[in-house]
Design a protein around this motif. Structure first.
Motif, mmCIF file in Angstrom:
data_model
loop_
_atom_site.group_PDB
_atom_site.id
_atom_site.type_symbol
_atom_site.label_atom_id
_atom_site.label_comp_id
_atom_site.label_asym_id
_atom_site.label_seq_id
_atom_site.Cartn_x
_atom_site.Cartn_y
_atom_site.Cartn_z
ATOM 1 N N ALA A 253 7.672 3.270 18.469
ATOM 2 C CA ALA A 253 7.374 2.001 19.126
ATOM 3 C C ALA A 253 8.562 1.411 19.874
ATOM 4 N N GLU A 254 9.777 1.599 19.342
ATOM 5 C CA GLU A 254 10.932 0.903 19.903
ATOM 6 C C GLU A 254 12.110 1.806 20.242
ATOM 7 N N GLY A 255 12.007 3.085 19.918
ATOM 8 C CA GLY A 255 13.125 3.985 20.140
ATOM 9 C C GLY A 255 14.174 3.839 19.046
ATOM 10 N N LEU A 256 15.267 4.571 19.202
ATOM 11 C CA LEU A 256 16.337 4.509 18.208
ATOM 12 C C LEU A 256 16.914 3.109 18.079
ATOM 13 N N ARG A 257 16.877 2.354 19.155
ATOM 14 C CA ARG A 257 17.399 0.988 19.133
ATOM 15 C C ARG A 257 16.670 0.131 18.102
ATOM 16 N N GLY A 258 15.390 0.435 17.875
ATOM 17 C CA GLY A 258 14.613 -0.341 16.914
ATOM 18 C C GLY A 258 15.137 -0.243 15.493
ATOM 19 N N SER B 224 0.846 -1.194 0.000
ATOM 20 C CA SER B 224 0.000 0.000 0.000
ATOM 21 C C SER B 224 0.877 1.238 0.000
ATOM 22 N N ALA B 225 0.579 2.162 -0.878
ATOM 23 C CA ALA B 225 1.365 3.397 -0.962
ATOM 24 C C ALA B 225 1.306 4.181 0.338
ATOM 25 N N SER B 226 0.206 4.051 1.066
ATOM 26 C CA SER B 226 0.043 4.824 2.299
ATOM 27 C C SER B 226 0.906 4.293 3.441
ATOM 28 N N THR B 227 1.426 3.072 3.292
ATOM 29 C CA THR B 227 2.250 2.500 4.356
ATOM 30 C C THR B 227 3.696 2.315 3.925
ATOM 31 N N SER B 228 4.073 2.867 2.757
ATOM 32 C CA SER B 228 5.410 2.624 2.224
ATOM 33 C C SER B 228 6.315 3.847 2.304
ATOM 34 N N SER B 229 5.881 4.892 2.994
ATOM 35 C CA SER B 229 6.712 6.071 3.158
ATOM 36 C C SER B 229 7.895 5.756 4.064
ATOM 37 N N SER B 230 9.102 5.992 3.568
ATOM 38 C CA SER B 230 10.299 5.704 4.364
ATOM 39 C C SER B 230 10.301 6.514 5.661
ATOM 40 N N TRP B 231 9.944 7.789 5.556
ATOM 41 C CA TRP B 231 9.924 8.645 6.732
ATOM 42 C C TRP B 231 8.848 8.202 7.711
ATOM 43 N N GLY B 232 7.683 7.813 7.202
ATOM 44 C CA GLY B 232 6.609 7.350 8.069
ATOM 45 C C GLY B 232 6.983 6.074 8.804
ATOM 46 N N ILE B 233 7.621 5.139 8.106
ATOM 47 C CA ILE B 233 8.059 3.889 8.729
ATOM 48 C C ILE B 233 9.110 4.169 9.793
ATOM 49 N N THR B 234 10.043 5.080 9.483
ATOM 50 C CA THR B 234 11.083 5.430 10.449
ATOM 51 C C THR B 234 10.470 6.000 11.721
ATOM 52 N N LYS B 235 9.511 6.911 11.581
ATOM 53 C CA LYS B 235 8.873 7.509 12.757
ATOM 54 C C LYS B 235 8.129 6.460 13.572
ATOM 55 N N MET C 126 19.586 -12.958 2.506
ATOM 56 C CA MET C 126 18.237 -13.494 2.644
ATOM 57 C C MET C 126 17.826 -13.551 4.108
ATOM 58 N N ILE C 127 18.751 -14.030 4.956
ATOM 59 C CA ILE C 127 18.458 -14.099 6.389
ATOM 60 C C ILE C 127 18.222 -12.703 6.945
ATOM 61 N N LYS C 128 19.067 -11.750 6.545
ATOM 62 C CA LYS C 128 18.913 -10.367 7.006
ATOM 63 C C LYS C 128 17.545 -9.806 6.613
ATOM 64 N N THR C 129 17.126 -10.071 5.372
ATOM 65 C CA THR C 129 15.836 -9.568 4.902
ATOM 66 C C THR C 129 14.699 -10.118 5.746
ATOM 67 N N ARG C 130 14.738 -11.420 6.029
ATOM 68 C CA ARG C 130 13.649 -12.016 6.814
ATOM 69 C C ARG C 130 13.676 -11.558 8.271
ATOM 70 N N VAL C 131 14.863 -11.334 8.793
ATOM 71 C CA VAL C 131 14.958 -10.804 10.166
ATOM 72 C C VAL C 131 14.350 -9.411 10.237
ATOM 73 N N GLN C 132 14.706 -8.554 9.302
ATOM 74 C CA GLN C 132 14.301 -7.154 9.383
ATOM 75 C C GLN C 132 12.865 -6.898 8.947
ATOM 76 N N THR C 133 12.260 -7.805 8.186
ATOM 77 C CA THR C 133 10.871 -7.588 7.775
ATOM 78 C C THR C 133 9.883 -8.158 8.779
ATOM 79 N N GLN C 134 10.389 -8.648 9.905
ATOM 80 C CA GLN C 134 9.495 -9.033 11.001
ATOM 81 C C GLN C 134 9.041 -7.781 11.735
ATOM 82 N N ILE C 135 7.795 -7.785 12.137
ATOM 83 C CA ILE C 135 7.261 -6.677 12.935
ATOM 84 C C ILE C 135 6.513 -7.294 14.104
ATOM 85 N N SER C 136 6.886 -6.926 15.318
ATOM 86 C CA SER C 136 6.322 -7.559 16.511
ATOM 87 C C SER C 136 4.850 -7.256 16.687
#
Length: 302
Positions: free
Chosen positions: A141-146, A125-136, A214-224
């Motif tokens: 949710a997790e702080g800078l550590r996230g 969805s274009a509404s959920t793919s904003s890099s800045w929005g995802i970063t915020k 591949m492992i990195k991609t699957r690790v990072q595309t997890q969302i708790s």
């Protein structure tokens, strides 16, 4: 700023602009998103013009800085480690080690950049793919550590990968020069050599680290938690409540999908890597020659 900083920054941004559409496909294949085998399967990934550059904002800003840091660290590490007599090229082992040090130094930039990029590219969805929005949302949710989730596997991937990146570029450049020589090369021949060596370096690099990527991609595309959901639709389907580590991800992928899963998307990635890195090295070498006159003298005497 030094010449290699600007050459690295501009060439890195240029590489992202050229390769982002194919990178979207690679990330979705690695993450396990179904892709049909129909002739239109790749083009169907881009339903709108905006999807062609989805997730590109973070890499353009981040990868430009990453590439600048990479080349600066590599050049200085190579100079420090090089024990070859003056006028002779450095030892190839030294080249690999300097590249690995440069890759490790990029960790501070590459981890958040890759995290945001992968999550943006996985969005449908274009509404959920904003890099800045995802970063915020991540920081909220997790702080800078996230932003550094998956940092260990990213650092390992970058260190090994960039070691082979500079090693293979130096090796292929020397091989071509020893075969065809320097004195008879025209500007067009030199450009062709840079494009070929840069492209080969990109392919060899990705082939050496693709399972880790591949492992990195699957690790990072997890969302708790589905904090990016829109009208009840989560950003990534089947989001786990507990995020898995790299070893668990690898074990589960192998158990469910077999060894082939670690190389899914390698064909697309290799095609992209050749084009992107050929252009990236051409831009880098051109800018370095324009900004660093001493480089021209050294190259003529090698």
């Amino acid at each position: 700023m030094s010449a290699d900083f600007w050459a690295g920054y501009i060439s890195g941004a240029a590489g992202i602009l050229i390769g982002n559409p194919l990178d979207v496909i690679k990330v979705r294949l690695q993450a396990g998103t179904p892709v049909t085998t129909a002739p239109s399967s790749y083009t169907s990934q881009f339903s709108t013009a905006g999807s062609l550059i989805r997730g590109a904002t973070a890499p353009i800003l981040g990868y430009g800085a990453l590439n600048a840091l990479l080349f600066m660290t590599y050049n200085r590490s190579n100079t420090f480690l090089n024990t070859s007599p003056s006028g002779l090229p450095p030892n190839l082992w030294t080249t690999w080690l300097a590249g690995a040090i440069g890759g490790l130094a990029t960790w501070v930039v590459s981890t958040p950049t890759e995290l945001v990029k992968c999550r943006a590219q996985m969005s449908t969805s274009a509404s959920t793919s904003s890099s800045w929005g995802i970063t915020k949302d991540i920081i909220r949710a997790e702080g800078l550590r996230g932003l550094y989730f998956g940092g260990i596997v990213t650092a390992l991937r970058d260190s090994i990968g960039y070691g082979f990146y500079f090693w293979s570029y130096e090796l292929s450049t020397r091989s071509l020069k020893s075969r065809f020589g320097n004195e008879t090369n025209s500007t067009a021949q030199e450009a062709a050599q840079v494009l070929l060596c840069g492209g080969l370096a990109g392919v060899i690099t990705w082939a050496s680290i693709f399972p880790l990527d591949m492992i990195k991609t699957r690790v990072q595309t997890q969302i708790s938690v589905p904090q990016y959901a829109v009208e009840g639709e989560p950003l990534i389907a089947s989001t786990p409540q507990r995020r898995l580590g790299a070893i668990e991800i690898a074990q589960n992928a192998y158990r469910v999908e077999g060894m082939g899963v670690f190389f899914r998307g390698l064909g697309v990635c290799s095609f992209r890597a050749f084009i992107v890195n050929a252009a990236q090295w051409a831009v880098y070498e051109w800018i370095m020659r324009e900004l660093d006159p001493e480089r021209r003298v050294v190259e003529k005497n090698v």
